[in-house]
Design an enzyme around this catalytic site. Sequence first.
Site, PDB file in Angstrom:
ATOM      1  N   LYS A   1       0.820  -1.212   0.000  1.00  0.00           N
ATOM      2  CA  LYS A   1       0.000   0.000   0.000  1.00  0.00           C
ATOM      3  C   LYS A   1       0.853   1.262   0.000  1.00  0.00           C
ATOM      4  O   LYS A   1       0.618   2.176  -0.771  1.00  0.00           O
ATOM      5  CB  LYS A   1      -0.907   0.047   1.245  1.00  0.00           C
TER       6      LYS A   1
ATOM      7  N   ARG B   1      12.139  -1.523  10.773  1.00  0.00           N
ATOM      8  CA  ARG B   1      10.919  -1.379  11.562  1.00  0.00           C
ATOM      9  C   ARG B   1      10.875  -2.463  12.615  1.00  0.00           C
ATOM     10  O   ARG B   1      11.041  -3.638  12.311  1.00  0.00           O
ATOM     11  CB  ARG B   1       9.689  -1.491  10.642  1.00  0.00           C
TER      12      ARG B   1
HETATM   13  P1  ADP Z   1       1.512  -2.203   7.804  1.00  0.00           P
HETATM   14  O1  ADP Z   1       2.758  -2.340   6.986  1.00  0.00           O
HETATM   15  O2  ADP Z   1       1.343  -3.325   8.769  1.00  0.00           O
HETATM   16  O3  ADP Z   1       0.300  -1.937   6.992  1.00  0.00           O
HETATM   17  P2  ADP Z   1       1.542   0.504   9.012  1.00  0.00           P
HETATM   18  O4  ADP Z   1       2.831   1.201   8.768  1.00  0.00           O
HETATM   19  O5  ADP Z   1       0.350   0.980   8.269  1.00  0.00           O
HETATM   20  O6  ADP Z   1       1.786  -1.050   8.814  1.00  0.00           O
HETATM   21  O7  ADP Z   1       1.184   0.546  10.582  1.00  0.00           O
HETATM   22  C1  ADP Z   1       2.086   0.102  11.557  1.00  0.00           C
HETATM   23  C2  ADP Z   1       1.418   0.085  12.943  1.00  0.00           C
HETATM   24  O8  ADP Z   1       0.948   1.410  13.275  1.00  0.00           O
HETATM   25  C3  ADP Z   1       0.212  -0.806  13.098  1.00  0.00           C
HETATM   26  O9  ADP Z   1       0.556  -2.151  13.347  1.00  0.00           O
HETATM   27  C4  ADP Z   1      -0.494  -0.140  14.293  1.00  0.00           C
HETATM   28  O10 ADP Z   1       0.157  -0.441  15.497  1.00  0.00           O
HETATM   29  C5  ADP Z   1      -0.271   1.341  14.040  1.00  0.00           C
HETATM   30  N1  ADP Z   1      -1.361   1.955  13.229  1.00  0.00           N
HETATM   31  C6  ADP Z   1      -1.217   2.514  11.996  1.00  0.00           C
HETATM   32  N2  ADP Z   1      -2.388   2.955  11.530  1.00  0.00           N
HETATM   33  C7  ADP Z   1      -3.318   2.660  12.483  1.00  0.00           C
HETATM   34  C8  ADP Z   1      -4.725   2.847  12.588  1.00  0.00           C
HETATM   35  N3  ADP Z   1      -5.428   3.417  11.609  1.00  0.00           N
HETATM   36  N4  ADP Z   1      -5.344   2.403  13.719  1.00  0.00           N
HETATM   37  C9  ADP Z   1      -4.663   1.843  14.695  1.00  0.00           C
HETATM   38  N5  ADP Z   1      -3.339   1.625  14.666  1.00  0.00           N
HETATM   39  C10 ADP Z   1      -2.653   2.029  13.574  1.00  0.00           C
END
Ligand code: ADP
Length: 197
Positions: free
Chosen positions: A19, A144
Amino acid sequence: MTPSENKVVIFLGPPGAGKGTQAERLAHEEGLTKISTGDILRDHVSRGTELGQQVGPLLDAGALVPDEVLIALIRNHLAGMKAVRVIFDGFPRTRAQAEALDRLLEDLGAPVTAVPLLEVPDRLLIERIVERGRQAARRGEAVRSDDTEEVARKRQEVYREQTQPLIDYYGTRGSLRPVDGVGTLDQVYGRLVEALG
Ligand code: ADP
């Protein structure tokens, strides 16, 4: 600017689906602002802000940050925008977040334009995430803390339980655009642009 210039794209898809990468390119080519909640939260963690201290342990565990925190964050990001031209990456992740976003967007007169869903089979996802961690380490970049196999599996589980229901939520509203996420970055981007019409 007139409201007709508003554009709101929401990326859905499991962790590791790509994404962030696709959203970045689309934002660049369409003149949209990408709002990545994961990046915003990680930035707070690395700067050691109050919010960062609160959410750091949740990110490390692959757990979701409370809805109220995310909703307030997004409200602040949208406040004062004249034209709402945004791509959401990583938000909404729960039904409560999706409903809150609908209300915020309604107030701004900027309905959701389209919701691309990047589809990648489960068995490829963990591989991609672990590989991303390895590559970053090899390049001497920050890895990360949640790009380990164990935490990635947890993130997948959280996705299945909390975020997957949003596929129906946007499907019912007619905005869902499924995109095959397997292939080269260019192939996937081509399909994305086609799906968005
Ligand atoms: P991924 O690569 O898993 O899609 P992201 O970079 O989007 O990861 O998100 C990493 C972390 O940030 C999630 O695992 C969560 O802990 C937190 N996070 C991000 N966006 C949200 C959201 N909309 N609601 C709750 N937690 C979030």
